[in-house]
Design a protein around this motif. Sequence first.
Motif, PDB file in Angstrom:
ATOM      1  N   TYR A 221       0.840  -1.209   0.000  1.00 10.74           N
ATOM      2  CA  TYR A 221       0.000   0.000   0.000  1.00 10.74           C
ATOM      3  C   TYR A 221       0.870   1.251   0.000  1.00 10.74           C
ATOM      4  O   TYR A 221       0.620   2.198  -0.770  1.00 10.74           O
ATOM      5  CB  TYR A 221      -0.926  -0.008   1.210  1.00 10.74           C
ATOM      6  CG  TYR A 221      -1.910   1.144   1.223  1.00 10.74           C
ATOM      7  CD1 TYR A 221      -3.201   0.990   0.745  1.00 10.74           C
ATOM      8  CD2 TYR A 221      -1.537   2.400   1.722  1.00 10.74           C
ATOM      9  CE1 TYR A 221      -4.108   2.055   0.738  1.00 10.74           C
ATOM     10  CE2 TYR A 221      -2.433   3.471   1.726  1.00 10.74           C
ATOM     11  CZ  TYR A 221      -3.708   3.286   1.226  1.00 10.74           C
ATOM     12  OH  TYR A 221      -4.590   4.343   1.220  1.00 10.74           O
ATOM     13  N   GLU A 222       1.887   1.255   0.826  1.00 12.68           N
ATOM     14  CA  GLU A 222       2.762   2.433   0.931  1.00 12.68           C
ATOM     15  C   GLU A 222       3.555   2.653  -0.353  1.00 12.68           C
ATOM     16  O   GLU A 222       3.763   3.796  -0.772  1.00 12.68           O
ATOM     17  CB  GLU A 222       3.700   2.271   2.129  1.00 12.68           C
ATOM     18  CG  GLU A 222       2.974   2.339   3.471  1.00 12.68           C
ATOM     19  CD  GLU A 222       3.823   1.845   4.628  1.00 12.68           C
ATOM     20  OE1 GLU A 222       3.517   2.205   5.773  1.00 12.68           O
ATOM     21  OE2 GLU A 222       4.784   1.064   4.382  1.00 12.68           O
ATOM     22  N   ASN A 223       4.006   1.559  -0.980  1.00  9.75           N
ATOM     23  CA  ASN A 223       4.719   1.680  -2.253  1.00  9.75           C
ATOM     24  C   ASN A 223       3.814   2.270  -3.333  1.00  9.75           C
ATOM     25  O   ASN A 223       4.218   3.160  -4.084  1.00  9.75           O
ATOM     26  CB  ASN A 223       5.241   0.316  -2.708  1.00  9.75           C
ATOM     27  CG  ASN A 223       6.668   0.045  -2.277  1.00  9.75           C
ATOM     28  OD1 ASN A 223       7.614   0.583  -2.840  1.00  9.75           O
ATOM     29  ND2 ASN A 223       6.818  -0.772  -1.241  1.00  9.75           N
ATOM     30  N   MET A 224       2.589   1.777  -3.392  1.00 11.17           N
ATOM     31  CA  MET A 224       1.671   2.226  -4.435  1.00 11.17           C
ATOM     32  C   MET A 224       1.210   3.666  -4.216  1.00 11.17           C
ATOM     33  O   MET A 224       0.889   4.383  -5.169  1.00 11.17           O
ATOM     34  CB  MET A 224       0.465   1.290  -4.519  1.00 11.17           C
ATOM     35  CG  MET A 224       0.814  -0.086  -5.086  1.00 11.17           C
ATOM     36  SD  MET A 224      -0.583  -1.246  -5.045  1.00 11.17           S
ATOM     37  CE  MET A 224      -1.728  -0.485  -6.190  1.00 11.17           C
ATOM     38  N   SER A 225       1.188   4.093  -2.981  1.00 17.14           N
ATOM     39  CA  SER A 225       0.689   5.439  -2.670  1.00 17.14           C
ATOM     40  C   SER A 225       1.800   6.482  -2.576  1.00 17.14           C
ATOM     41  O   SER A 225       1.516   7.676  -2.430  1.00 17.14           O
ATOM     42  CB  SER A 225      -0.081   5.413  -1.344  1.00 17.14           C
ATOM     43  OG  SER A 225       0.782   5.056  -0.272  1.00 17.14           O
TER      44      SER A 225
ATOM     45  N   ARG B 121      -1.576  14.597  -2.276  1.00 14.09           N
ATOM     46  CA  ARG B 121      -2.995  14.282  -2.485  1.00 14.09           C
ATOM     47  C   ARG B 121      -3.638  13.967  -1.135  1.00 14.09           C
ATOM     48  O   ARG B 121      -2.963  13.560  -0.180  1.00 14.09           O
ATOM     49  CB  ARG B 121      -3.140  13.075  -3.421  1.00 14.09           C
ATOM     50  CG  ARG B 121      -2.450  13.227  -4.768  1.00 14.09           C
ATOM     51  CD  ARG B 121      -3.148  14.213  -5.672  1.00 14.09           C
ATOM     52  NE  ARG B 121      -2.520  14.272  -6.977  1.00 14.09           N
ATOM     53  CZ  ARG B 121      -2.900  13.535  -8.020  1.00 14.09           C
ATOM     54  NH1 ARG B 121      -3.913  12.696  -7.896  1.00 14.09           N
ATOM     55  NH2 ARG B 121      -2.266  13.655  -9.178  1.00 14.09           N
ATOM     56  N   SER B 122      -4.941  14.104  -1.065  1.00 16.08           N
ATOM     57  CA  SER B 122      -5.654  13.822   0.189  1.00 16.08           C
ATOM     58  C   SER B 122      -5.643  12.323   0.490  1.00 16.08           C
ATOM     59  O   SER B 122      -5.513  11.494  -0.414  1.00 16.08           O
ATOM     60  CB  SER B 122      -7.095  14.309   0.090  1.00 16.08           C
ATOM     61  OG  SER B 122      -7.828  13.520  -0.826  1.00 16.08           O
ATOM     62  N   LYS B 123      -5.809  11.974   1.779  1.00 14.11           N
ATOM     63  CA  LYS B 123      -5.829  10.567   2.182  1.00 14.11           C
ATOM     64  C   LYS B 123      -6.960   9.804   1.495  1.00 14.11           C
ATOM     65  O   LYS B 123      -6.804   8.646   1.111  1.00 14.11           O
ATOM     66  CB  LYS B 123      -5.985  10.459   3.708  1.00 14.11           C
ATOM     67  CG  LYS B 123      -4.727  10.797   4.476  1.00 14.11           C
ATOM     68  CD  LYS B 123      -4.927  10.527   5.964  1.00 14.11           C
ATOM     69  CE  LYS B 123      -3.644  10.815   6.738  1.00 14.11           C
ATOM     70  NZ  LYS B 123      -3.808  10.555   8.201  1.00 14.11           N
TER      71      LYS B 123
ATOM     72  N   GLN C 293      -6.379   6.657  -0.986  1.00 11.86           N
ATOM     73  CA  GLN C 293      -6.983   5.351  -0.711  1.00 11.86           C
ATOM     74  C   GLN C 293      -7.832   4.881  -1.885  1.00 11.86           C
ATOM     75  O   GLN C 293      -7.775   3.704  -2.276  1.00 11.86           O
ATOM     76  CB  GLN C 293      -7.832   5.413   0.559  1.00 11.86           C
ATOM     77  CG  GLN C 293      -8.404   4.043   0.937  1.00 11.86           C
ATOM     78  CD  GLN C 293      -9.137   4.077   2.258  1.00 11.86           C
ATOM     79  OE1 GLN C 293      -9.536   5.137   2.742  1.00 11.86           O
ATOM     80  NE2 GLN C 293      -9.331   2.916   2.880  1.00 11.86           N
ATOM     81  N   THR C 294      -8.604   5.780  -2.461  1.00 13.16           N
ATOM     82  CA  THR C 294      -9.458   5.422  -3.598  1.00 13.16           C
ATOM     83  C   THR C 294      -8.621   4.928  -4.777  1.00 13.16           C
ATOM     84  O   THR C 294      -8.918   3.887  -5.373  1.00 13.16           O
ATOM     85  CB  THR C 294     -10.305   6.633  -4.040  1.00 13.16           C
ATOM     86  OG1 THR C 294     -11.149   7.024  -2.959  1.00 13.16           O
ATOM     87  CG2 THR C 294     -11.157   6.282  -5.247  1.00 13.16           C
ATOM     88  N   LYS C 295      -7.562   5.672  -5.110  1.00 14.47           N
ATOM     89  CA  LYS C 295      -6.738   5.318  -6.268  1.00 14.47           C
ATOM     90  C   LYS C 295      -5.981   4.007  -6.041  1.00 14.47           C
ATOM     91  O   LYS C 295      -5.864   3.176  -6.946  1.00 14.47           O
ATOM     92  CB  LYS C 295      -5.760   6.458  -6.588  1.00 14.47           C
ATOM     93  CG  LYS C 295      -6.427   7.670  -7.245  1.00 14.47           C
ATOM     94  CD  LYS C 295      -5.408   8.725  -7.605  1.00 14.47           C
ATOM     95  CE  LYS C 295      -6.055   9.880  -8.350  1.00 14.47           C
ATOM     96  NZ  LYS C 295      -6.536   9.494  -9.690  1.00 14.47           N
ATOM     97  N   VAL C 296      -5.442   3.827  -4.831  1.00 15.25           N
ATOM     98  CA  VAL C 296      -4.701   2.599  -4.539  1.00 15.25           C
ATOM     99  C   VAL C 296      -5.639   1.387  -4.596  1.00 15.25           C
ATOM    100  O   VAL C 296      -5.296   0.349  -5.184  1.00 15.25           O
ATOM    101  CB  VAL C 296      -4.007   2.679  -3.170  1.00 15.25           C
ATOM    102  CG1 VAL C 296      -3.443   1.311  -2.774  1.00 15.25           C
ATOM    103  CG2 VAL C 296      -2.883   3.707  -3.206  1.00 15.25           C
ATOM    104  N   MET C 297      -6.806   1.508  -4.018  1.00 14.36           N
ATOM    105  CA  MET C 297      -7.744   0.382  -4.008  1.00 14.36           C
ATOM    106  C   MET C 297      -8.254   0.065  -5.416  1.00 14.36           C
ATOM    107  O   MET C 297      -8.437  -1.104  -5.772  1.00 14.36           O
ATOM    108  CB  MET C 297      -8.918   0.679  -3.075  1.00 14.36           C
ATOM    109  CG  MET C 297      -8.522   0.798  -1.605  1.00 14.36           C
ATOM    110  SD  MET C 297      -7.517  -0.569  -0.965  1.00 14.36           S
ATOM    111  CE  MET C 297      -8.668  -1.943  -1.112  1.00 14.36           C
TER     112      MET C 297
END
Length: 359
Positions: free
Chosen positions: A93-97, A105-107, A111-115
Amino acid sequence: MANIKFKGIHKSFGSNKIITDFNLDGKEDEFLVLVGPSGCGKSTLLRMIAGLEKIDEGEIFINDQKINDLHPSKRQTAMVFQSYALYPHMNVYENMSFGLKIEKRSKEEIQTKVMQAAKILKIEELLERRPKQLSGGQRQRVAIGRAITRNPKIFLFDEPLSNLDAKLRVEMRREIKKLHKRLKTTIVYVTHDQTEAMSLGTNIAIMDQGKIQQCDTPKNIYNKPQNMFVADFIGSPSMNLLEGILKDKTFKPNGPDNVQIPLEKYNFINNIDNASISLGIRPEHVYFEKINEDCFAIKLKSEIIEYTGHEQIITFNFSGQQFLGKFPSTIDIQMDKELDLYIDLKQISLFDKNSQNRI
């Protein structure tokens, strides 16, 4: 919707010229594959698109915007590296974000983009794992997911499958093909593997010594190579290239045998006669039976048989020149025997010996 254009690109490292006068107009949302032997300049070109390598001369445009002097973060590209380039101390998750956090970007958006990316790549259950807990294929999916989260105009892939085993490469090829179809965006993909190039690309630019040898669809490159380099580079095994003389629309191969192949039906590009040429025919266009009226019959002696599983590659002696045929392994073929063969003349290519270009 995005396209990329290269105009008069030059790049050298010291006295070593890597790319020379590279020109290419890309199409919108295409899957463009840059393929060629090691050292031909394809990865350097990709790094120049990303802004990781300076352009010596020429211009690169994305959607008609010149990007030469744009900071890498402003180019709206995302790169997937051969080595994955994942941070070992971060989980998936941290790598992708990570890129999105740098962009502040906002949290909620992160979260939306990573998921969304994780769902596309089917790695939702891996988000808490560290890279060392992942297989090679899973790491590559994470690297691709990190690129997806940035929603770039252009994806850049630098030999992303070269570290994977053969079975996983086939699986990941399919995944990347599906990804392009789903995202409907431009991909520029670098590889030295012709199978990857032919199976993935909507267009393929074949490079050698920093120049494009041919840029076309996989079908056209396979069936109508524009020069002997392309003919030899694409195909496994590569195209047979028989040396000989063209005279009065008849080809006589070099060697002791009095073989004459009629070429009246060949679609000549140039008006050429009484010249040294090479006749190209792919091994898969050689048959044991006459498949159409354009087949040329010949007797050749088999010398070597190579079994590859579902196929077998036979080496013949064609008037002193090596000549390969590819056949189903179910056919029983005897060694050191003269065999009746048929060459499909509709599938031949002719090349001038001096220029090495198609005629």
